[in-house]
Design a protein around this motif. Structure first.
Motif, short mmCIF file in Angstrom:
data_model
loop_
_atom_site.label_atom_id
_atom_site.label_comp_id
_atom_site.label_asym_id
_atom_site.label_seq_id
_atom_site.Cartn_x
_atom_site.Cartn_y
_atom_site.Cartn_z
N LEU A 15 0.87 -1.25 0.20
CA LEU A 15 0.00 -0.03 -0.10
C LEU A 15 0.79 1.23 0.07
CD1 LEU A 15 -2.41 -1.20 2.86
CD2 LEU A 15 -2.95 -1.22 0.29
N SER A 18 -0.15 4.68 -2.02
CA SER A 18 -1.47 5.40 -1.31
C SER A 18 -0.83 6.07 0.04
CB SER A 18 -2.41 4.47 -1.17
OG SER A 18 -2.94 3.85 -2.35
N ASN A 21 0.87 8.98 -0.39
CA ASN A 21 0.14 10.06 -0.86
C ASN A 21 -0.65 10.68 0.11
OD1 ASN A 21 -1.17 11.60 -3.14
ND2 ASN A 21 -2.80 10.29 -2.75
N ILE A 241 -6.95 4.28 4.07
CA ILE A 241 -6.58 3.48 3.07
C ILE A 241 -6.77 1.97 3.23
CG2 ILE A 241 -4.54 2.83 1.83
CD1 ILE A 241 -5.40 5.77 1.09
#
Length: 368
Positions: A15, A18, A21, A241
C-alpha cells in the motif's frame, strides 16, 4: 527459513504509494487534530460495523475507559470481566474507581463463561465486558439475555475482533458499546496507537465525543471531567486507505486457519482453537501441554510464536488487594500454561506456513 509471528511491513509495502500520498496530503493541509480524515474514518467505520455512531479515540485501552466513563460507572460499582484476557479489560474498570469482578472462561473458545457471569451478578453490577478474544466471538446471545434480565450494560471488547461475526451481526454492533483497537498487530492496524468506540445510542456518542476532549462541546468550556484521547488525523488517513482491504485480509486469515486445522488435526497432543464461521483469527492459538519445549524447538528452527497470556488477571500483583487466589479460576489458570499462538497474518505465504506445520509434526514425531 525464518518465519515471523507477525510482519506488518509486507502489508504496508503493498500500500506504500497510497500511504505516502495521504501522508503528503495531511502534511500539506496541517489539520493534525480531528481533521477531515478522522470524520471520514468514523463514517466509514460506522458503516462497516453497522452502528449509528463510531467515535475515534487514542487507543483501545482508552476506548474501554471512555465507555465506562460515558456510562457513568465509578466507585461503588462492579463490572464483570474475564480473567483470561489482556490487562486493559480489567485495568480500565479500576481506573474509573469501580471493582473488576473476575470470572472464568470456557476452555474451548477462551471466552467469558455466561453461566459464571450469572453467578457473580449482584446489586452493584453495572456492566459486563465480554472479550472476543483472538477474534473468536463471545457467546453474545446468552450475555445479551443476562443484560436484559438484570438491566446491565454490555461493553464489547472487540480489540482483536474487527469483522468477527456473532449471530449474524458484526461484533461492536451487539452490546451497548463496542471497543476497537488499531494497534499495528490488530485486524486493522495503524502506524502506532489508535482506538474507537461504536454505539447505536446517540446520548452515549455525544458523551464520548465530549469525554475525549476534556469534557467539552465548546473549546475551554468543560461540562464533564474528560481526558485527552483523540486519534491523530494522520493515523485516520492511513486507516482510510487500509479499511477497504479488511474483508480480504480476514478471508486470508480464515484460509490460513483452515490449513492449520487440516494439517495439525492428526496430532492428538494439540488442542486446536474452537471452530466458528464468524472467527476472524487475529490469532491462531493452540493448547499444548509441552508449550515451552515446543516454543523453544520452533525458535531454534527460525519460527516465532507468542504466548497470550502467561498470567491470569486475577493473579496479577496489581489486583492482589481484591483477594483472589491460585485455583479460583482453574480454566484461565490452565490456559496460561498451555496456549501458544502460531504465525498468523494475511501475508503469511504458503511456503512459510507449510514450514511451520512441518516443524510441528517433526517435534511430535521426535517425542514418540
Amino acid at each position: 527459513m525464518q518465519v515471523p509471528a507477525f510482519d506488518i511491513t509486507r502489508q504496508n509495502e503493498t500500500l506504500k504509494p497510497s500511504l505516502e500520498n495521504v501522508f503528503q496530503t495531511v502534511l500539506q493541509h496541517g489539520h493534525f487534530i480531528l481533521g477531515d480524515e478522522v470524520r471520514k474514518f468514523e463514517e466509514q467505520m460506522a458503516a462497516f460495523v453497522g452502528t449509528e455512531h463510531a467515535i475515534t479515540v487514542a487507543n483501545g485501552s482508552d476506548a474501554l475507559l471512555l465507555s465506562l466513563m460515558a456510562l457513568g460507572i465509578g466507585p461503588g460499582d462492579e463490572v464483570i470481566v474475564p480473567s483470561f484476557t489482556f490487562f486493559a479489560t480489567a485495568g480500565s474498570v479500576s481506573r474509573v474507581g469501580a471493582v473488576p469482578v473476575f470470572v472464568d472462561v470456557t476452555a474451548k473458545d477462551y471466552n467469558i463463561d455466561p453461566e459464571a457471569v450469572r453467578r457473580k451478578i449482584t446489586s452493584k453490577t453495572k456492566a459486563v465486558i465480554p472479550v472476543h478474544l483472538f477474534g473468536m466471538p463471545a457467546k453474545m446471545d446468552q450475555l445479551m439475555q443476562l443484560a436484559s434480565e438484570y438491566n446491565l450494560s454490555i461493553i464489547e471488547d472487540a480489540a482483536q475482533a474487527l469483522d468477527t461475526v456473532s449471530g449474524g451481526n458484526l461484533v461492536g454492533n451487539i452490546g451497548t458499546l463496542g471497543c476497537f483497537s488499531f494497534f499495528p498487530t490488530k485486524n486493522l492496524g495503524c502506524f502506532g496507537d489508535g482506538g474507537m468506540v461504536t454505539t447505536n445510542r446517540g446520548d452515549l456518542a455525544e458523551r464520548l465525543r465530549m469525554l475525549r476532549v476534556h469534557g467539552t462541546r465548546r473549546k475551554y468550556y468543560h461540562e464533564l471531567l474528560g481526558i485527552n484521547s483523540r486519534l491523530d488525523t494522520l493515523q485516520a488517513a492511513f486507516l482510510n486507505i487500509k479499511l477497504p482491504h479488511v474483508k480480504n485480509w480476514i478471508e486470508k486469515r480464515r484460509q490460513i486457519a483452515a490449513f492449520y486445522r487440516q494439517e495439525l488435526a492428526e496430532i492428538s497432543e494439540i488442542q486446536l482453537p474452537a471452530e466458528d464461521s464468524g472467527h476472524s483469527y487475529n490469532q491462531f492459538t493452540i493448547q499444548v501441554a509441552e508449550r515451552e519445549q515446543l516454543r523453544e524447538f520452533l525458535a531454534a528452527e527460525g519460527i516465532s510464536s507468542t504466548v497470550y497470556y502467561p498470567l491470569s488477571l486475577h493473579l496479577q500483583p496489581v489486583f492482589a488487594s481484591l483477594g483472589y487466589r491460585q485455583g479460583d479460576f482453574p480454566v484461565s489458570e490452565e490456559l496460561t500454561t498451555k496456549v501458544l499462538s502460531l504465525p498468523m497474518f494475511p501475508e503469511l505465504n504458503p511456503e512459510e506456513q507449510a514450514y511451520v506445520i512441518e516443524k510441528m509434526k517433526e517435534f511430535y514425531r521426535r517425542k514418540h
